[in-house]
Scaffold this motif. Structure first.
Motif, PDB file in Angstrom:
ATOM      1  N   UNK A 162       0.311   1.907   6.077  1.00 62.99           N
ATOM      2  CA  UNK A 162       0.055   0.881   5.070  1.00 62.99           C
ATOM      3  C   UNK A 162       1.214  -0.108   5.023  1.00 62.99           C
ATOM      4  N   UNK A 163       0.902  -1.380   4.791  1.00 61.06           N
ATOM      5  CA  UNK A 163       1.929  -2.398   4.670  1.00 61.06           C
ATOM      6  C   UNK A 163       2.693  -2.287   3.364  1.00 61.06           C
ATOM      7  N   UNK A 164       3.828  -3.005   3.292  1.00 60.05           N
ATOM      8  CA  UNK A 164       4.677  -2.898   2.113  1.00 60.05           C
ATOM      9  C   UNK A 164       3.991  -3.467   0.872  1.00 60.05           C
ATOM     10  N   UNK A 165       3.319  -4.592   1.019  1.00 61.80           N
ATOM     11  CA  UNK A 165       2.647  -5.174  -0.139  1.00 61.80           C
ATOM     12  C   UNK A 165       1.520  -4.278  -0.638  1.00 61.80           C
ATOM     13  N   UNK A 166       0.771  -3.692   0.292  1.00 59.98           N
ATOM     14  CA  UNK A 166      -0.327  -2.811  -0.110  1.00 59.98           C
ATOM     15  C   UNK A 166       0.202  -1.521  -0.723  1.00 59.98           C
TER      16      UNK A 166
END
Length: 350
Positions: free
Chosen positions: A221-225
């Motif tokens: 998962x990405x940092x923003x998500x």
């Protein structure tokens, strides 16, 4: 004359191991007659008597009744005057300005505070140092001093300009009439709220276990998500109560803008009692409005806290028990039975 000999044979003293039994029955050891764990759990508990609590409760109720009685029977409060001025147009105008100032300051201050919290949590040392310095200096200066500083900004900077740093100026404007009372109140309170909200957000984010973020990143998962789906939902139960208290405190703190002649709720009441000299009734009008507004905000905060605490209650088991209709005593008895079973198992091993 003969007399019967007294029986001087020593009698056997009663032993605690023997209990009273019917004639002809063998004695039963006392240890075998102990109640079982199921009987102890099924027994009705007698609540402990606490006379001190009842005495203190009665004393407090009497004092509260005395307070209500003096408020209702003292003619100097002039409740008829309070009712007459409660919905006057100047009071409602000041109330509207108070609500607008509270909403605008809270929204803009919280947005700025989130950015400052992100700077404090970043890996850049310069950003961390600057954000820490901002929070330190703003929280050290009283809000009233900040309002007076922004209101008197024209005495320090008669003109402000936009252009190249240390170079040419493109736009220049005078500050004498730019910072009115409302604008000075908005800027000063916004900067103050930003410092406190930054610490609230930072504390809420730090309350989430770092392993949650690492596990989500391991799944790709990405940092923003990760922040939106993992960190923020778990941080909200810690952020919401402090944010609600900040909002309620801000609503009451807007009363200090009356010092710089901003016609909020308190200043509107002051303008009226400066003309008719009914000081106490007009102050009661402002006080009742503040009580009503803070009560509504407290009720809203309660429901928001309950919304974000649903998952936490379910994880702990409290929410599931409450939804199933089980009481506190039922849950306690269910847990106590585990301890009883454990004790019997250990007794069998000895």
């Amino acid at each position: 004359m003969t007399t019967a000999k007294e029986d001087r044979t020593p009698k056997e003293p009663p032993t605690p191991e023997r209990s009273r039994a019917a004639p002809g029955d063998p004695p039963v050891p006392v240890l075998d007659r102990r109640p079982s764990d199921e009987q102890l759990l099924a027994a009705r508990l007698v609540p402990l008597r606490r006379p001190g609590q009842w005495v203190s409760a009665v004393v407090l109720l009497v004092l509260f009744a005395m307070l209500v009685h003096t408020l209702l029977t003292n003619d100097r409060f002039q409740w008829d005057v309070v009712g007459r001025y409660f919905t006057r147009a100047p009071i409602l105008h000041g109330l509207a300005l108070t609500l607008w100032l509270t909403a605008a300051v809270m929204a803009s201050g919280y947005l700025l505070g989130v950015g400052i919290a992100a700077m404090r949590l970043s890996g850049n040392r310069v950003l961390r140092a600057l954000s820490f310095g901002y929070v330190w200096i703003v929280r050290s200066v009283p809000p009233l001093v900040q309002l007076l500083f922004w209101y008197e900004l024209a005495s320090l900077y008669p003109t402000l300009s936009l252009g190249i740093p240390f170079g040419r100026e493109f736009v220049t404007f005078r500050t004498a009439h730019m910072f009115s009372g409302v604008l000075a109140a908005y800027v000063g309170l916004t900067l103050d709220v930003a410092a406190f909200s930054a610490e609230i957000v930072r504390g809420g984010v730090l309350s989430v276990d770092r392993g949650q973020t690492e596990a989500a990143q391991a799944l790709g998962l990405g940092r923003s998500r990760v922040f939106r789906r993992i960190v923020l939902p778990q941080a909200m139960p810690a952020i919401v109560p402090a944010s609600g208290n900040l909002l309620i405190g801000l609503l009451k703190a807007t009363s200090i803008v009356s010092v710089i002649a901003v016609q909020d709720l308190l200043y509107s009441a002051q303008l009226i009692y400066n003309q008719n000299f009914l000081i106490v009734p007009l102050l009661l009008v402002a006080t009742i409005w503040y009580v009503v507004l803070t009560t509504l905000l407290s009720v809203g905060q309660h429901y928001v806290e309950r919304h974000y605490a649903r998952g936490r209650r379910g994880a702990g088991g409290g929410g599931g028990a409450a939804r199933a209709g089980r009481g506190v005593w039922d849950v306690a008895r269910a847990n106590l039975s585990l301890f009883g079973a454990t004790r019997r198992d250990l007794a069998g091993l000895s």
